[in-house]
Design a protein around this motif. Structure first.
Motif, PDB file in Angstrom:
ATOM      1  N   VAL A   5      -2.582   7.908 -13.016  1.00  0.00           N
ATOM      2  CA  VAL A   5      -3.222   6.878 -12.201  1.00  0.00           C
ATOM      3  C   VAL A   5      -2.396   6.681 -10.941  1.00  0.00           C
ATOM      4  CG1 VAL A   5      -3.905   4.461 -12.082  1.00  0.00           C
ATOM      5  CG2 VAL A   5      -4.199   5.729 -14.212  1.00  0.00           C
ATOM      6  N   ARG A   6      -3.055   6.823  -9.798  1.00  0.00           N
ATOM      7  CA  ARG A   6      -2.371   6.633  -8.516  1.00  0.00           C
ATOM      8  C   ARG A   6      -2.266   5.136  -8.223  1.00  0.00           C
ATOM      9  NH1 ARG A   6      -6.328  10.268  -7.587  1.00  0.00           N
ATOM     10  NH2 ARG A   6      -7.468   8.792  -6.265  1.00  0.00           N
ATOM     11  N   VAL A   7      -1.047   4.692  -7.899  1.00  0.00           N
ATOM     12  CA  VAL A   7      -0.757   3.265  -7.787  1.00  0.00           C
ATOM     13  C   VAL A   7      -0.164   2.959  -6.421  1.00  0.00           C
ATOM     14  CG1 VAL A   7       0.716   1.402  -8.670  1.00  0.00           C
ATOM     15  CG2 VAL A   7      -0.440   2.951 -10.260  1.00  0.00           C
ATOM     16  N   ALA A   8      -0.543   1.794  -5.892  1.00  0.00           N
ATOM     17  CA  ALA A   8       0.090   1.246  -4.688  1.00  0.00           C
ATOM     18  C   ALA A   8       0.757  -0.071  -5.052  1.00  0.00           C
ATOM     19  CB  ALA A   8      -0.930   1.040  -3.580  1.00  0.00           C
ATOM     20  N   THR A   9       1.840  -0.371  -4.365  1.00  0.00           N
ATOM     21  CA  THR A   9       2.534  -1.640  -4.584  1.00  0.00           C
ATOM     22  C   THR A   9       2.517  -2.461  -3.292  1.00  0.00           C
ATOM     23  OG1 THR A   9       4.712  -0.799  -3.936  1.00  0.00           O
ATOM     24  CG2 THR A   9       4.055  -0.535  -6.250  1.00  0.00           C
ATOM     25  N   GLU A  16      11.244  -5.586  -5.540  1.00  0.00           N
ATOM     26  CA  GLU A  16      10.404  -4.426  -5.216  1.00  0.00           C
ATOM     27  C   GLU A  16      11.090  -3.078  -5.470  1.00  0.00           C
ATOM     28  OE1 GLU A  16       8.404  -1.462  -2.500  1.00  0.00           O
ATOM     29  OE2 GLU A  16      10.462  -2.253  -2.465  1.00  0.00           O
ATOM     30  N   PRO A  17      12.334  -2.835  -5.013  1.00  0.00           N
ATOM     31  CA  PRO A  17      12.942  -1.522  -5.240  1.00  0.00           C
ATOM     32  C   PRO A  17      13.089  -1.171  -6.714  1.00  0.00           C
ATOM     33  CG  PRO A  17      14.126  -2.726  -3.537  1.00  0.00           C
ATOM     34  CD  PRO A  17      13.200  -3.701  -4.175  1.00  0.00           C
ATOM     35  N   ALA A  18      13.525  -2.137  -7.512  1.00  0.00           N
ATOM     36  CA  ALA A  18      13.725  -1.869  -8.937  1.00  0.00           C
ATOM     37  C   ALA A  18      12.399  -1.590  -9.635  1.00  0.00           C
ATOM     38  CB  ALA A  18      14.431  -3.048  -9.598  1.00  0.00           C
ATOM     39  N   LEU A  19      11.376  -2.321  -9.258  1.00  0.00           N
ATOM     40  CA  LEU A  19      10.069  -2.106  -9.892  1.00  0.00           C
ATOM     41  C   LEU A  19       9.519  -0.733  -9.548  1.00  0.00           C
ATOM     42  CD1 LEU A  19       7.643  -3.082 -11.511  1.00  0.00           C
ATOM     43  CD2 LEU A  19       6.753  -4.142  -9.423  1.00  0.00           C
ATOM     44  N   VAL A  20       9.594  -0.340  -8.280  1.00  0.00           N
ATOM     45  CA  VAL A  20       9.084   0.961  -7.882  1.00  0.00           C
ATOM     46  C   VAL A  20       9.830   2.081  -8.599  1.00  0.00           C
ATOM     47  CG1 VAL A  20       8.816   2.560  -5.954  1.00  0.00           C
ATOM     48  CG2 VAL A  20       8.227   0.143  -5.659  1.00  0.00           C
ATOM     49  N   SER A  21      11.151   1.961  -8.682  1.00  0.00           N
ATOM     50  CA  SER A  21      11.943   2.974  -9.380  1.00  0.00           C
ATOM     51  C   SER A  21      11.579   3.029 -10.858  1.00  0.00           C
ATOM     52  CB  SER A  21      13.436   2.677  -9.226  1.00  0.00           C
ATOM     53  OG  SER A  21      13.807   2.698  -7.860  1.00  0.00           O
ATOM     54  N   GLY A  22      11.381   1.855 -11.449  1.00  0.00           N
ATOM     55  CA  GLY A  22      11.036   1.816 -12.861  1.00  0.00           C
ATOM     56  C   GLY A  22       9.661   2.382 -13.151  1.00  0.00           C
ATOM     57  N   LEU A  23       8.689   2.109 -12.273  1.00  0.00           N
ATOM     58  CA  LEU A  23       7.339   2.625 -12.479  1.00  0.00           C
ATOM     59  C   LEU A  23       7.308   4.154 -12.410  1.00  0.00           C
ATOM     60  CD1 LEU A  23       5.136   0.102 -10.441  1.00  0.00           C
ATOM     61  CD2 LEU A  23       5.239   0.356 -12.924  1.00  0.00           C
ATOM     62  N   ALA A  24       8.233   4.735 -11.645  1.00  0.00           N
ATOM     63  CA  ALA A  24       8.277   6.190 -11.529  1.00  0.00           C
ATOM     64  C   ALA A  24       8.593   6.861 -12.863  1.00  0.00           C
ATOM     65  CB  ALA A  24       9.300   6.598 -10.476  1.00  0.00           C
ATOM     66  N   THR A  25       9.139   6.097 -13.805  1.00  0.00           N
ATOM     67  CA  THR A  25       9.489   6.659 -15.116  1.00  0.00           C
ATOM     68  C   THR A  25       8.424   6.392 -16.171  1.00  0.00           C
ATOM     69  OG1 THR A  25      10.668   4.663 -15.853  1.00  0.00           O
ATOM     70  CG2 THR A  25      11.916   6.270 -14.564  1.00  0.00           C
ATOM     71  N   VAL A  26       7.377   5.636 -15.818  1.00  0.00           N
ATOM     72  CA  VAL A  26       6.324   5.295 -16.783  1.00  0.00           C
ATOM     73  C   VAL A  26       5.311   6.426 -16.850  1.00  0.00           C
ATOM     74  CG1 VAL A  26       4.509   3.656 -17.381  1.00  0.00           C
ATOM     75  CG2 VAL A  26       6.641   2.831 -16.366  1.00  0.00           C
ATOM     76  N   PRO A  27       5.052   6.998 -18.007  1.00  0.00           N
ATOM     77  CA  PRO A  27       4.066   8.086 -18.113  1.00  0.00           C
ATOM     78  C   PRO A  27       2.675   7.637 -17.667  1.00  0.00           C
ATOM     79  CG  PRO A  27       5.385   7.919 -20.113  1.00  0.00           C
ATOM     80  CD  PRO A  27       5.716   6.709 -19.297  1.00  0.00           C
ATOM     81  N   GLY A  28       2.038   8.480 -16.885  1.00  0.00           N
ATOM     82  CA  GLY A  28       0.685   8.175 -16.420  1.00  0.00           C
ATOM     83  C   GLY A  28       0.626   7.380 -15.143  1.00  0.00           C
ATOM     84  N   ILE A  29       1.766   6.986 -14.571  1.00  0.00           N
ATOM     85  CA  ILE A  29       1.815   6.194 -13.345  1.00  0.00           C
ATOM     86  C   ILE A  29       2.433   7.020 -12.224  1.00  0.00           C
ATOM     87  CG2 ILE A  29       2.806   4.173 -12.208  1.00  0.00           C
ATOM     88  CD1 ILE A  29       0.633   3.415 -14.090  1.00  0.00           C
ATOM     89  N   VAL A  31       3.312   6.268  -8.285  1.00  0.00           N
ATOM     90  CA  VAL A  31       3.331   5.361  -7.133  1.00  0.00           C
ATOM     91  C   VAL A  31       3.221   6.204  -5.867  1.00  0.00           C
ATOM     92  CG1 VAL A  31       4.618   3.602  -5.881  1.00  0.00           C
ATOM     93  CG2 VAL A  31       4.734   3.685  -8.385  1.00  0.00           C
ATOM     94  N   VAL A  32       2.070   6.089  -5.188  1.00  0.00           N
ATOM     95  CA  VAL A  32       1.820   6.923  -4.014  1.00  0.00           C
ATOM     96  C   VAL A  32       1.925   6.159  -2.708  1.00  0.00           C
ATOM     97  CG1 VAL A  32       0.335   8.481  -5.320  1.00  0.00           C
ATOM     98  CG2 VAL A  32      -0.680   6.524  -4.145  1.00  0.00           C
ATOM     99  N   ARG A  33       1.954   4.819  -2.747  1.00  0.00           N
ATOM    100  CA  ARG A  33       2.022   4.050  -1.504  1.00  0.00           C
ATOM    101  C   ARG A  33       2.721   2.720  -1.752  1.00  0.00           C
ATOM    102  NH1 ARG A  33      -1.222   4.459   3.040  1.00  0.00           N
ATOM    103  NH2 ARG A  33      -1.414   6.628   2.350  1.00  0.00           N
ATOM    104  N   ARG A  34       3.612   2.348  -0.833  1.00  0.00           N
ATOM    105  CA  ARG A  34       4.262   1.041  -0.849  1.00  0.00           C
ATOM    106  C   ARG A  34       3.761   0.287   0.384  1.00  0.00           C
ATOM    107  NH1 ARG A  34      10.515   2.689  -2.023  1.00  0.00           N
ATOM    108  NH2 ARG A  34      10.812   0.414  -1.987  1.00  0.00           N
TER     109      ARG A  34
END
Length: 425
Positions: A5-9, A16-29, A31-34
């Motif tokens: 699933v392509r995600v924007a934050t 914000e930085p910690a969340l984006v880094s953490g989401l990069a490790t979640v399977p199926g996620i 993050v394509v745009r901040r």
């Protein structure tokens, strides 16, 4: 293997930085745009770049209209609130946000919420089956207290040319209130609002615009709505329209829809006077989300349990009505109740009732229009005194047709006339 699933934050604050880094490790996620703001976020959603978004509740511009745009684009969303902001969660609940999390939580939890939001973003215009609400007879008298969400919404529409939409809306609301039901009259016309003037009310501020702003912020509740809708008669409240036509941007589509849905818990009947124009092609001329002057009208028509289509009993008015019914059919599956106003012999010849019925049956396949006999003297007297016909025109023949319509609405069969209905001129 599950699709990604392509995600924007669009996150405010230091998380914000910690969340984006953490989401990069979640399977199926993925993050394509901040995004920096709501405008950029909505542009990503409209372009199809992203399928789900996570956004801070405190982000400037995140309101009912923005959330509605995300729903329209089929994009799921998760909203993050502050750690000590219980009021924000309540506001988001009123805006219909399903996935609300506290900022600073585990990215894995946010990721699972994003996947769930993507699977079920929610309907953009989820109003169910409006006419199904009229399937059972509705008593004219109120339940005590009024059950939440059981009220009925009637939209009064008509084509260009001033066929008497406001006259019918005010008259119908007054007759419903006179029959014992709590009634809310709403002026949702963004081109020529005139309910306040017709009833002799001050129009220094718009009750509907104030309620819509509260809905936009997520702060609209029953007490707030009632505060913006003063009583103008026994069991009759009014939400006045915009004070000038150029203030139409205050009536956003999503906000007006939220007001009308909440109105179901305030009054047994809500009668909405809407504008004539049904055009919805603004977005063909804009690359991004466009302003929608007709959004209030289209929202009212989509929310309404039944729509009255008002035309004037003259050759020009009938032609406009027939064409307008075709446009209306593209917006609603259920046919409207056709009301022919200003019925008189002058423009159509002798036996005008029969002539109008024949014309509508032939050109629009309408078998049972409601015919409203013209009575200019009573209308003038009521306008002069800022009163309804029920108050200042009790003997007017206009009331006969409106009272018959009230009984049909209460019985849940608005398109079936009484067997004994006889209108002659």
């Amino acid at each position: 293997m599950n699709p990604t699933v392509r995600v924007a934050t669009a996150i405010t604050g230091d998380d914000e930085p910690a969340l984006v880094s953490g989401l990069a490790t979640v399977p199926g996620i993925d993050v394509v745009r901040r995004c920096a703001d709501v405008t950029e976020l909505l542009a990503c959603a409209a372009s199809g770049v992203v399928e789900s978004v996570v956004v801070s509740a405190a982000l400037r511009g995140l309101d009912a209209e923005a959330l509605d745009r995300l729903r329209l684009d089929g994009v799921g969303f998760v909203v993050l609130t502050g750690r000590d902001e219980p009021e924000a969660a309540a506001r988001l609940a009123r805006l219909g946000v399903e996935h609300v999390l506290v900022s600073g939580g585990p990215p894995s939890v946010v990721g699972q919420a994003l996947l769930a939001a993507h699977r079920s973003p929610g309907p953009a215009l989820g109003h169910g089956q409006p006419r199904a609400a009229l399937a059972r007879p509705v008593p004219l008298t109120d339940p005590e207290p009024l059950d939440p969400g059981v009220g009925r919404v009637v939209a009064v529409w008509g084509p260009t040319g001033a066929p008497g939409r406001t006259t019918v809306a005010i008259g119908l609301a007054a007759e419903l209130a006179g029959g014992g039901a709590s009634t809310l009259l709403v002026d949702g016309d963004t081109y020529g609002p005139s309910v306040a003037q017709s009833l002799g009310l001050l129009d220094e501020s718009s009750g509907l615009a104030a309620a819509a702003r509260a809905a936009d912020r997520g702060s609209l509740d029953l007490a707030t709505l009632a505060g913006h809708a003063p009583w103008v008669g026994e069991r009759l409240r009014v939400l006045t329209g915009v004070t000038r036509p150029d203030r139409w941007p205050e009536l956003r589509a999503g906000s007006v829809r939220a007001v009308l849905e909440l109105a179901r818990s305030l009054a047994t009947w809500t009668v909405v006077d809407v504008g004539f124009c049904l055009e919805q092609d603004e977005e063909l001329a804009f690359d991004t989300a466009a302003p929608r002057r007709n959004g209030a009208t289209l929202s009212a028509l989509s929310v309404a349990d039944v729509v009255l289509a008002v035309g004037s009993a003259d050759p020009v008015g009938l032609q406009r009505l027939v064409r307008g019914l075709g446009d209306l059919a593209e917006l609603r599956d259920e046919p409207p109740v056709v009301v022919v106003n200003r019925l008189r012999a002058g423009p159509v010849g002798t036996n005008p009732g029969r002539r109008v019925r024949d014309a509508l049956r032939r050109y629009a396949d309408v078998s049972h229009p409601v015919l409203v006999v013209h009575d200019q003297a009573s209308l003038d007297a009521a306008m002069l005194n800022g009163r309804t016909l029920a108050e200042h025109g009790r003997g007017s023949p206009i009331r006969q047709a409106l009272q018959d319509l009230v009984l049909r609405l209460a019985a849940g069969e608005p398109d079936r006339p009484r067997e004994d209905q006889q209108l002659t001129v």
